[in-house]
Design a protein around this motif. Structure first.
Motif, short mmCIF file in Angstrom:
data_model
loop_
_atom_site.label_atom_id
_atom_site.label_comp_id
_atom_site.label_asym_id
_atom_site.label_seq_id
_atom_site.Cartn_x
_atom_site.Cartn_y
_atom_site.Cartn_z
N VAL A 90 -8.11 10.12 -0.40
CA VAL A 90 -8.45 9.99 1.01
C VAL A 90 -7.59 8.91 1.66
O VAL A 90 -6.98 9.12 2.70
CB VAL A 90 -9.95 9.67 1.20
CG1 VAL A 90 -10.28 9.33 2.65
CG2 VAL A 90 -10.80 10.85 0.72
N TRP A 91 -7.53 7.73 1.02
CA TRP A 91 -6.79 6.60 1.59
C TRP A 91 -5.31 6.69 1.28
O TRP A 91 -4.92 7.10 0.19
CB TRP A 91 -7.32 5.29 1.04
CG TRP A 91 -8.69 4.93 1.50
CD1 TRP A 91 -9.25 5.12 2.72
CD2 TRP A 91 -9.69 4.27 0.71
NE1 TRP A 91 -10.53 4.63 2.74
CE2 TRP A 91 -10.82 4.10 1.51
CE3 TRP A 91 -9.72 3.81 -0.59
CZ2 TRP A 91 -11.98 3.49 1.07
CZ3 TRP A 91 -10.87 3.20 -1.04
CH2 TRP A 91 -11.99 3.04 -0.21
N ASP A 92 -4.51 6.25 2.22
CA ASP A 92 -3.06 6.16 2.04
C ASP A 92 -2.74 4.74 1.56
O ASP A 92 -2.60 3.83 2.36
CB ASP A 92 -2.35 6.48 3.36
CG ASP A 92 -0.85 6.51 3.22
OD1 ASP A 92 -0.33 6.03 2.19
OD2 ASP A 92 -0.20 7.00 4.16
N PHE A 93 -2.64 4.57 0.24
CA PHE A 93 -2.44 3.24 -0.33
C PHE A 93 -1.09 2.63 0.04
O PHE A 93 -0.91 1.42 -0.08
CB PHE A 93 -2.61 3.27 -1.86
CG PHE A 93 -4.03 3.03 -2.28
CD1 PHE A 93 -4.49 1.76 -2.56
CD2 PHE A 93 -4.92 4.09 -2.38
CE1 PHE A 93 -5.81 1.53 -2.92
CE2 PHE A 93 -6.24 3.88 -2.75
CZ PHE A 93 -6.68 2.60 -3.02
N SER A 94 -0.15 3.43 0.52
CA SER A 94 1.13 2.86 0.96
C SER A 94 0.97 2.07 2.26
O SER A 94 1.85 1.30 2.63
CB SER A 94 2.19 3.96 1.15
OG SER A 94 1.91 4.75 2.29
N LYS A 95 -0.19 2.24 2.92
CA LYS A 95 -0.44 1.55 4.20
C LYS A 95 -1.61 0.58 4.13
O LYS A 95 -2.03 0.04 5.16
CB LYS A 95 -0.69 2.59 5.30
CG LYS A 95 0.52 3.47 5.55
CD LYS A 95 0.22 4.50 6.59
CE LYS A 95 1.42 5.42 6.81
NZ LYS A 95 1.10 6.49 7.75
N VAL A 96 -2.16 0.33 2.95
CA VAL A 96 -3.31 -0.56 2.83
C VAL A 96 -2.93 -1.99 3.26
O VAL A 96 -1.81 -2.44 3.03
CB VAL A 96 -3.88 -0.57 1.38
CG1 VAL A 96 -2.91 -1.17 0.40
CG2 VAL A 96 -5.21 -1.31 1.32
N GLN A 97 -3.87 -2.65 3.93
CA GLN A 97 -3.68 -4.04 4.35
C GLN A 97 -4.88 -4.84 3.86
O GLN A 97 -6.03 -4.45 4.08
CB GLN A 97 -3.60 -4.13 5.87
CG GLN A 97 -2.42 -3.37 6.45
CD GLN A 97 -2.48 -3.38 7.96
OE1 GLN A 97 -2.37 -4.44 8.58
NE2 GLN A 97 -2.68 -2.22 8.54
N ILE A 98 -4.62 -5.96 3.18
CA ILE A 98 -5.68 -6.83 2.68
C ILE A 98 -5.32 -8.26 3.07
O ILE A 98 -4.25 -8.75 2.71
CB ILE A 98 -5.84 -6.72 1.15
CG1 ILE A 98 -6.12 -5.27 0.75
CG2 ILE A 98 -6.95 -7.66 0.66
CD1 ILE A 98 -6.14 -5.04 -0.76
N TYR A 99 -6.23 -8.90 3.81
CA TYR A 99 -5.99 -10.25 4.31
C TYR A 99 -7.12 -11.18 3.88
O TYR A 99 -8.30 -10.79 3.98
CB TYR A 99 -5.95 -10.26 5.84
CG TYR A 99 -4.92 -9.36 6.45
CD1 TYR A 99 -3.59 -9.77 6.54
CD2 TYR A 99 -5.26 -8.11 6.94
CE1 TYR A 99 -2.64 -8.95 7.11
CE2 TYR A 99 -4.31 -7.28 7.52
CZ TYR A 99 -3.00 -7.70 7.60
OH TYR A 99 -2.07 -6.88 8.17
N PRO A 100 -6.81 -12.43 3.48
CA PRO A 100 -7.88 -13.41 3.33
C PRO A 100 -8.56 -13.56 4.69
O PRO A 100 -7.89 -13.56 5.73
CB PRO A 100 -7.15 -14.71 2.94
CG PRO A 100 -5.79 -14.28 2.49
CD PRO A 100 -5.48 -12.99 3.21
#
Length: 108
Positions: A90-100
Motif C-alpha cells: 500500500v505504502w510507497d516506501f521510496s517516499k516515506v518521511q520520518i522526522y523527530p
C-alpha cells in the motif's frame, strides 16, 4: 502541554504516501495495528487526504500520517516494514518521511 516521554524514547512524525490505486488494500489495516497501539508504540495515526471531502463523497486517501514513540528512526522503519500496508504494498516506501517530533500540546 505535552506529556513526558519515557527515557530513551522520542516521538517520530511519519508520513507515508500510498502507491497509486492502493485504496482497496487499505481496509485490512486496523486489526493488525491493535497490539502496537495498545503497547503505546503508535501515539496517533490516520489517513492523508487529497482534499476535504464534500458531504456524501468518499474519502480520497493518498497515504498515512502517524506519530510513533521509539528509540530510533530504525525502530520506526522496522515496525513499518512489519505492517500489513507494507506487506500488501500500500505504502510507497521510496517516499516515506520520518522526522523527530516534539509535540508542543495535545488536546484529547
Amino acid at each position: 502541554m505535552s506529556s513526558a516521554t519515557p527515557p530513551g524514547k522520542f516521538e517520530w512524525l511519519v508520513i507515508l504516501p500510498d502507491h497509486e490505486g492502493a485504496l482497496e488494500k487499505r481496509m485490512e489495516h486496523f486489526e493488525g495495528l491493535k497490539s502496537s497501539v495498545e503497547s503505546g508504540f503508535w501515539k496517533m495515526g490516520g489517513a492523508l487526504l487529497e482534499e476535504v471531502p464534500k458531504e456524501g463523497d468518499a474519502l480520497k486517501i493518498q497515504g498515512s500520517a502517524m506519530v510513533a514513540l521509539a528509540s530510533s528512526k530504525e525502530e520506526v522503519m522496522e515496525q513499518l516494514r512489519n505492517d500489513i500496508y507494507a506487506k500488501n504494498d500500500v505504502w510507497d516506501f521510496s517516499k516515506v518521511q520520518i522526522y523527530p517530533f516534539k509535540c508542543a500540546f495535545r488536546h484529547p
